[in-house]
Scaffold this active site. Structure first.
Site, PDB file in Angstrom:
ATOM      1  N   ASP A  68       0.813  -1.221   0.000  1.00 54.04           N
ATOM      2  CA  ASP A  68       0.000   0.000   0.000  1.00 54.04           C
ATOM      3  C   ASP A  68       0.848   1.274   0.000  1.00 54.04           C
ATOM      4  O   ASP A  68       0.608   2.195   0.793  1.00 54.04           O
ATOM      5  CB  ASP A  68      -0.927   0.024   1.230  1.00 54.04           C
ATOM      6  N   GLU A 107     -11.037  -0.815  -3.142  1.00 53.84           N
ATOM      7  CA  GLU A 107     -10.348  -0.173  -2.018  1.00 53.84           C
ATOM      8  C   GLU A 107      -9.132   0.580  -2.523  1.00 53.84           C
ATOM      9  O   GLU A 107      -8.827   0.610  -3.724  1.00 53.84           O
ATOM     10  CB  GLU A 107      -9.928  -1.228  -0.992  1.00 53.84           C
TER      11      GLU A 107
END
Length: 524
Positions: free
Chosen positions: A46, A213
């Site tokens: 991420d 997401e």
């Protein structure tokens, strides 16, 4: 550290995340050199990136490894220096684990980190911390939103009128529900949400599976663009990909690209997704994570830089899904091994520890002195690995003096309940595994009465391990167990983390183990 860039401090500059930048300039006449991926080798899920002056700053998920959220800087997006952490010593008071998706953002002379963590006694929340400069120190302002099923992946964005919003995902997939992407006005001091949330879009396309997401937004021309991830993120059965949607107003309506997903797995990099958009010399990039097909979850999700261009219709098109590059040591400037002699007063910034059980340690007289813990996993310090094939070693001093009931040594670390280790103590060398908290001895031999013993582990493919020891400084090696059959470490990594190589000490807190060095040699 290897390949460090010169220290610098840059004046504040506006961020693409919280302002509305102008149309991108035309690409330069000269063609930039090909990118050698990964640009962030090792376990950097991420990743987020933003630019301040002429310096790029990045961070990434640390999950249940501390210190929390690395702070990295670069001049060119390819060579990065680890300069610190958002929370270097202590956890935020409100949170206990799952430190995910830090989003770094600059505005009006301040640095903001929007991040996800698990609230003590509660659920996943999006929170924010701030600092007067990117290096910190950071002040935590606590959670902004925590829905009943959890809230994750916060991202700041100003709308077409300059109003600041927080974008986030409702973690519905944790309860077998849809995963809406929400927007809600954020106060200018970043300490509270205002008004009511508005849904932007959700997982309604087949390729997205049970979730969308990791939204990263930019504004280009007449449109806001949301780059997002869909489907299953993690492990070698992952199905992650990257999609894009756009809208003329931040609150919508949003249109998903008909040719989504815009990026999927290729021959080298698997399950690309969850990153942030940045520019360099007129070129557009997504810094995202992906698994290398050799290391998979054993090395972790690595930081990959992928270039894209804009089509005539105004959609992003990734130039080459067959992203170049092979796994490597943590620099593109050097192929040297990581070698730590434990000089100085502070442990190197790359070292990590379980957030659930931070160990007590100190550096003194060129030694790492690690205080034992009585729990099954002991006191552990781990170093990220950068390739699926590597060798790690350490020299344990005064091993024969460790009493019965105490031991110290070298380990492949998954988490506090999943370990594979070769330790010395109580007059013996012992190879053992801890799987789901249950300990099993795999081999044992008498420890000679020598001043020091050197321990070595060799990993192949990330999951096959061989252990050996030397009592003459590494001239001759003895395998343990005899026969040198590989040990299966496939059970080690949790679903969202890679394996670490490191040292540990077990036993009463009155015992301290002394390590003289640590060497990690990755093989491409």
């Amino acid at each position: 550290m290897l390949g460090l860039l010169p220290a610098c401090r840059q004046p504040a500059a506006p961020s693409h995340k919280t302002t509305a930048p102008k149309q991108a300039a035309a690409p330069p006449a000269t063609v930039a050199a090909p990118i050698s991926n990964p640009v962030l080798p090792g376990d950097y899920p991420d990743p987020s990136v933003d630019k301040l002056g002429d310096t790029y700053w990045a961070s990434a998920t640390t999950s249940n490894w501390g210190p929390i959220f690395p702070l990295l800087r670069s001049k060119n997006l390819s060579e990065w220096e680890l300069v610190g952490h958002v929370f270097p010593d202590k956890l935020p008071a409100w949170a206990d684990y799952y430190f995910w998706a830090p989003e770094i953002s600059f505005e009006k002379g301040k640095t903001y980190i929007y991040y996800t963590a698990h609230k003590r006694g509660g659920n996943l929340c999006v929170a924010v911390a701030s600092a007067d400069r990117p290096e910190g120190p950071y002040t935590d302002h606590g959670p902004l939103v925590g829905q009943e099923v959890g809230s994750i992946d916060g991202f700041p964005m100003r709308d077409e009128n300059g109003v600041l919003y927080l974008i986030w995902k409702e973690d519905g997939n944790s309860r077998n529900r849809p995963t809406p992407i929400w927007a809600q006005q954020l106060s200018e001091d970043r300490k509270s949400l205002l008004g009511q949330p508005r849904e932007l879009f959700r997982n309604d396309q087949r390729w997205e599976g049970n979730l969308v997401e990791g939204v990263s937004m930019v504004r280009r021309g007449d449109y806001f663009y949301a780059f997002y991830a869909g489907n299953g993120c993690c492990g070698n059965a992952c199905t992650y990909g990257t999609g894009v949607a756009r809208a003329k107003k931040l609150l919508g309506p949003w249109e998903k690209y008909a040719q989504n997903p815009v990026m999927l797995s290729n021959d080298t990099w698997k399950c690309p997704g969850h990153g942030s958009v940045t520019q360099r010399n007129g070129q557009w990039f997504l810094l995202h994570h992906a698994y290398h097909n050799r290391g998979w979850e054993y090395v972790g999700r690595q930081g990959v830089l992928s270039e894209f261009r804009w089509t005539a219709a105004g959609w992003p098109e990734f130039i080459n899904q067959r992203t170049s590059g092979t796994p490597g040591v943590p620099t593109t400037q050097s192929r040297q091994a990581v070698r730590d002699e434990f000089e100085g007063r502070a442990l190197g910034r790359a070292w990590q520890w379980p957030v659930e059980a931070k160990p007590t340690f100190a550096l003194k007289d060129g030694q790492l002195r690690l205080t034992a813990r009585p729990d099954a996993g002991g006191a552990a310090l781990g170093h990220p690995v950068y390739t699926a094939d590597f060798t790690a070693s350490t020299t344990l001093l005064a091993a024969s003096q460790l009493p019965a009931g105490a031991a110290a040594g070298l380990a492949a670390l998954g988490d506090p309940e999943n370990t594979l280790a070769l330790t010395a103590g109580g007059g013996k060398l012992q190879l053992w595994q801890l799987e789901k908290g249950k300990r099993r001895v795999l081999g044992e031999t008498v420890l000679p009465a020598v001043p020091a013993v050197t321990l070595r582990l060799e990993a192949q493919g990330g999951k096959q391990y061989r252990f050996s020891y030397s009592t003459d400084g590494g001239k001759a090696w003895q395998p343990l167990p005899a026969g040198n059959a590989p040990i299966d470490g496939a059970y080690l990594p949790p679903w969202d983390r890679g394996v670490r190589a490191g040292v540990l000490a077990l036993g009463p807190a009155t015992v301290t183990a002394a390590f003289d060095d640590f060497v990690l040699d990755g093989k491409p």
